[in-house]
Design a protein around this motif. Structure first.
Motif, short mmCIF file in Angstrom:
data_model
loop_
_atom_site.label_atom_id
_atom_site.label_comp_id
_atom_site.label_asym_id
_atom_site.label_seq_id
_atom_site.Cartn_x
_atom_site.Cartn_y
_atom_site.Cartn_z
N LYS A 4 60.86 46.00 19.95
CA LYS A 4 60.23 45.02 20.84
C LYS A 4 59.23 45.69 21.76
CE LYS A 4 60.49 40.63 22.31
NZ LYS A 4 60.53 39.45 21.48
N ILE A 5 59.63 46.82 22.31
CA ILE A 5 58.75 47.52 23.26
C ILE A 5 57.57 48.10 22.51
CG2 ILE A 5 58.66 49.43 24.89
CD1 ILE A 5 61.63 48.90 25.42
N ARG A 6 57.82 48.69 21.34
CA ARG A 6 56.70 49.23 20.57
C ARG A 6 55.70 48.14 20.23
NH1 ARG A 6 60.59 51.68 17.05
NH2 ARG A 6 61.18 53.74 17.75
N ALA A 7 56.23 46.96 19.88
CA ALA A 7 55.35 45.85 19.53
C ALA A 7 54.49 45.43 20.71
CB ALA A 7 56.18 44.66 19.04
N ALA A 8 55.08 45.50 21.90
CA ALA A 8 54.33 45.13 23.10
C ALA A 8 53.15 46.06 23.32
CB ALA A 8 55.24 45.14 24.32
N VAL A 9 53.35 47.34 23.06
CA VAL A 9 52.26 48.30 23.21
C VAL A 9 51.16 48.04 22.19
CG1 VAL A 9 51.65 50.74 23.11
CG2 VAL A 9 53.77 50.05 24.20
N VAL A 10 51.57 47.70 20.98
CA VAL A 10 50.59 47.37 19.95
C VAL A 10 49.77 46.16 20.38
CG1 VAL A 10 50.29 46.55 17.59
CG2 VAL A 10 51.92 48.37 18.07
N ASP A 80 54.44 51.81 31.65
CA ASP A 80 55.85 52.02 31.35
C ASP A 80 56.02 53.03 30.23
OD1 ASP A 80 58.80 50.94 31.45
OD2 ASP A 80 58.24 50.90 29.32
N ARG A 81 55.17 52.93 29.24
CA ARG A 81 55.27 53.82 28.07
C ARG A 81 55.08 55.28 28.45
NH1 ARG A 81 53.83 53.28 22.42
NH2 ARG A 81 54.74 55.11 21.43
N VAL A 82 54.27 55.54 29.47
CA VAL A 82 54.01 56.93 29.88
C VAL A 82 54.81 57.32 31.12
CG1 VAL A 82 51.72 56.93 28.83
CG2 VAL A 82 51.95 56.27 31.23
N GLY A 83 55.76 56.48 31.52
CA GLY A 83 56.68 56.84 32.58
C GLY A 83 56.21 56.57 33.99
N ASN A 107 61.48 40.39 31.89
CA ASN A 107 62.35 41.28 31.13
C ASN A 107 62.19 42.73 31.60
OD1 ASN A 107 64.19 41.82 28.81
ND2 ASN A 107 62.42 42.92 28.02
N PHE A 108 60.95 43.17 31.77
CA PHE A 108 60.73 44.54 32.24
C PHE A 108 61.26 44.72 33.66
CE2 PHE A 108 57.66 45.27 28.76
CZ PHE A 108 57.94 46.60 28.47
N ASN A 271 61.10 62.83 27.17
CA ASN A 271 60.00 62.00 27.68
C ASN A 271 59.72 60.76 26.82
OD1 ASN A 271 59.69 63.77 29.77
ND2 ASN A 271 57.72 64.60 29.11
N ILE A 272 60.74 60.25 26.16
CA ILE A 272 60.58 58.99 25.42
C ILE A 272 60.93 57.86 26.38
CG2 ILE A 272 61.17 57.72 23.33
CD1 ILE A 272 59.88 60.37 22.75
N TYR A 273 60.02 57.62 27.31
CA TYR A 273 60.31 56.77 28.46
C TYR A 273 60.70 55.34 28.10
CZ TYR A 273 57.99 60.54 31.04
OH TYR A 273 57.65 61.76 31.55
#
Length: 297
Positions: A4-10, A80-83, A107-108, A271-273
């Motif tokens: 879900k999170i990966r999809a959001a970044v895409v 969020d992805r980069v912390g 959700n976040f 670092n896989i935030y």
């Protein structure tokens, strides 16, 4: 579990483009505690480029409130992805001011409240997600995790069951259901774990983690499997993040808080935030360190 999170970044990268164009060694357990190393993952330069474009768009392009809300949300996802959680929270709050029905932003925020042990605020955020989007799959996981850390185990199990039942073939769902259920009845949870294992595919990474919990795989085997069948550059670090976290939870349960703390630190070092395991490793580490301090005082 993290799709879900990966999809959001895409989505974030895609939305910008549309607007602009129109080593682990198999040593003994005691040696592993001090010698396991993983190179922290560095931010993808593409994310940095996307952030620059989003900053430019938000600063200079005339947008509708809905568009501006979406771009704030997209930028928040990348932060969020980069912390960069503080910047991420600012963007999610801004997005909700402009578009109060944005379930993804709630959700976040619920996740962040959980990480900070602000559980009542977290429950409210996840309730808002499910009110706006009753089929929002991961809201059940995230609210279940919040209830788990808030020590409301029966409600946590209810949410984890709801999450599990939506895809019984997902090993991560099996693991989180087990983690919640064992806080109520460890023996029954172990039997349920073995039963749920039957719905999982063989030769899948998440299934290997379940097998580790069932005693069917050793740590050495897990670390070896973490290197196999990798499909993208960060996948090894992602798998280690997960392995460290779930190994820490086992060590924690048997009372070996020193080992648990070490594995939680290793999970954070990847670092896989945006992985669930990284998100809550810091909260777990704080609890584990507290237990260690109490034992020495």
């Amino acid at each position: 579990m993290n799709q879900k999170i990966r999809a959001a970044v895409v989505v974030a990268v895609a939305s910008v483009s549309m607007l602009l164009t129109g080593c682990v060694s198999t040593q003994s357990d005691s040696e592993q505690q001090t010698s396991i190393r993983v190179a922290p993952v560095s931010p993808d330069y593409k994310l940095e480029i996307t952030l620059a474009k989003l900053n430019e768009i938000l600063a200079s392009v005339e947008l509708t409130p809905e568009q501006r809300a979406r771009f704030h949300y997209d930028r928040g996802v990348i932060y969020d992805r980069v912390g960069l959680r503080i910047l991420s929270r600012i963007d999610f709050h801004q997005a909700l001011k402009l578009q109060p029905n944005l379930a993804d932003a709630y959700n976040f925020l619920g996740i962040y409240y959980t990480q900070e042990s602000e559980f009542e605020s977290a429950y409210e955020a996840f309730d808002a997600v499910l009110e706006l989007s009753p089929d929002y799959d991961y809201a059940y996981l995230n609210r279940g995790i919040s209830l788990y850390y808030g020590e409301r185990m029966e409600l946590a199990v209810s949410d984890m069951n709801a999450f599990y039942n939506r895809d019984p073939s997902d090993g991560y769902r099996v693991l989180w259901l087990y983690l919640a259920e064992r806080e109520i009845d460890e023996q029954a949870a172990q039997l349920k774990l073995a039963e749920n294992r039957q719905n999982l595919q063989a030769n899948v990474w998440s299934t290997a983690l379940v097998d580790f919990y069932l005693g069917k795989k050793t740590k050495e085997e897990i670390f070896k499997l973490a290197k196999e069948g990798l499909k993208h550059p960060n996948e090894y670090a992602e798998r280690l993040c997960e392995a460290y976290f779930y190994m820490a939870k086992i060590a924690q349960k048997r009372g070996d808080n020193a080992e648990a703390a070490n594995y939680f630190r290793l999970a954070l070092a990847t670092n896989i935030y945006d992985f669930v395991e990284h998100r809550y490793a810091r909260l777990e580490l704080a609890k584990t360190n507290e237990a260690l301090n109490m034992a020495t005082n």
